[in-house]
Design an enzyme around this catalytic site. Structure first.
Site, PDB file in Angstrom:
ATOM      1  N   ALA A 262       0.766  -1.306   0.079  1.00  0.00           N
ATOM      2  CA  ALA A 262       0.086   0.071   0.016  1.00  0.00           C
ATOM      3  C   ALA A 262       0.903   1.192  -0.153  1.00  0.00           C
ATOM      4  CB  ALA A 262      -1.104  -0.058   1.332  1.00  0.00           C
TER       5      ALA A 262
ATOM      6  N   GLY B 176       1.701  -5.260   1.729  1.00  0.00           N
ATOM      7  CA  GLY B 176       0.611  -5.799   1.140  1.00  0.00           C
ATOM      8  C   GLY B 176       1.019  -6.422  -0.318  1.00  0.00           C
TER       9      GLY B 176
ATOM     10  N   GLU C 102       1.729 -10.093   0.853  1.00  0.00           N
ATOM     11  CA  GLU C 102       0.220 -10.455   1.237  1.00  0.00           C
ATOM     12  C   GLU C 102      -0.509 -11.114   0.069  1.00  0.00           C
ATOM     13  OE1 GLU C 102      -1.333  -8.571   5.252  1.00  0.00           O
ATOM     14  OE2 GLU C 102      -0.804  -7.128   3.651  1.00  0.00           O
TER      15      GLU C 102
ATOM     16  N   GLU D 138       4.847  -3.532   8.331  1.00  0.00           N
ATOM     17  CA  GLU D 138       4.003  -2.685   8.745  1.00  0.00           C
ATOM     18  C   GLU D 138       4.221  -2.068  10.041  1.00  0.00           C
ATOM     19  OE1 GLU D 138       1.923  -5.116   5.333  1.00  0.00           O
ATOM     20  OE2 GLU D 138       3.485  -5.210   7.009  1.00  0.00           O
TER      21      GLU D 138
END
Length: 260
Positions: free
Chosen positions: A66, A111, A114, A134
């Site tokens: 992100a 992300g 992920e 994160e």
């Protein structure tokens, strides 16, 4: 063909290739996450597509996750919307009825990693770097990272990567089970396509049933899954592919799958 924001889709025989294309780091946006969810739904409706390969455009980034500018204002409402979008997109990817293969051809951060974790199989090019950083910026992985990573690498390595912010290279990722294969730089897509060709030799219906059972092991007791396994085996006898597969074997020819 449908236009998917920051995603390029091409289909070659029975394999869909999705290229992440949001330069320079292929970060995810609300629009591209919704596009991925729609793309998976569209592929699920294509009976002649059996495998999905996802990789980043170029040779530096798979995806950096992100864009932190999205969270700079501290708006909780926006955070909720993004968290839901990430979850829905990657859960759709995980539930894709075929076989999904991530080619980690560079940095896979937050992300981005992920997304790869939501795939069935991961191939890393030798220069790849992977992390879930994160907590270093006061956040946490909210797109399945805290659940999918320990399933693959164990609780200890998941805690090293998430709680300590540890980054791993391709060789470490292979050693701990985060990826299943390493290739030379630029050769990941070729390796993934070779694997997809193996998928195409299997009954797509049997693959879909089997994938569902394998993933059910994460949250359903074995005693229950053993029953579901036998039930799924019997259900296959209602499919055209089961009859075709057995008949082709007996006739010593290649099966002609219909995904039905």
């Amino acid at each position: 063909m449908t236009d998917y924001t920051n995603l390029t889709l091409s289909i070659n025989h029975h394999t869909a290739i999705v290229t992440l294309n949001n330069p320079p780091a292929h970060t995810w946006t609300m629009d591209s996450l919704q596009a991925l969810k729609q793309l998976i739904a569209d592929l699920n409706a294509k009976d002649d597509v059996y495998a999905l390969i996802i990789h980043g455009d170029g040779e530096k980034f798979f995806s950096a996750g992100a864009d932190l500018n999205n969270f700079a204002d501290g708006d909780k409402g926006h955070a909720i919307s993004m968290a839901i979008a990430f979850g829905e997109a990657f859960e759709a990817l995980s539930a894709y009825r075929g076989v999904s293969i991530a080619v980690i051809n560079g940095y896979a951060m937050g992300g981005g990693l992920e997304c790869a974790l939501a795939c069935d199989i991961r191939i890393a090019e030798e220069h790849a770097q992977m992390a879930l950083p994160e907590t270093g910026v006061g956040l946490l992985p909210c797109a399945g990272g805290t659940q999918n990573l320990p399933w693959l690498v164990g609780e200890g390595w998941a805690k090293r990567m998430i709680l300590c912010g540890e980054r791993v290279d391709a060789n470490t990722a292979l050693r701990i089970g985060l990826v299943e294969e390493i290739t030379a730089k630029g050769e990941g897509l070729t390796a993934a396509q070779a694997l997809a060709q193996k998928v195409a030799k299997q009954s797509p219906v049997a693959v879909s049933y089997s994938k569902t059972l394998i993933q059910a092991a994460r949250d359903t007791p074995p005693a229950q899954n053993l029953i579901l396994e036998r039930e799924a085996f019997v259900k296959l006898f209602d499919t055209k592919d089961q009859r075709e597969g057995v008949q082709a074997f007996l006739e010593k020819r290649k099966p002609n799958w219909q995904n039905k």
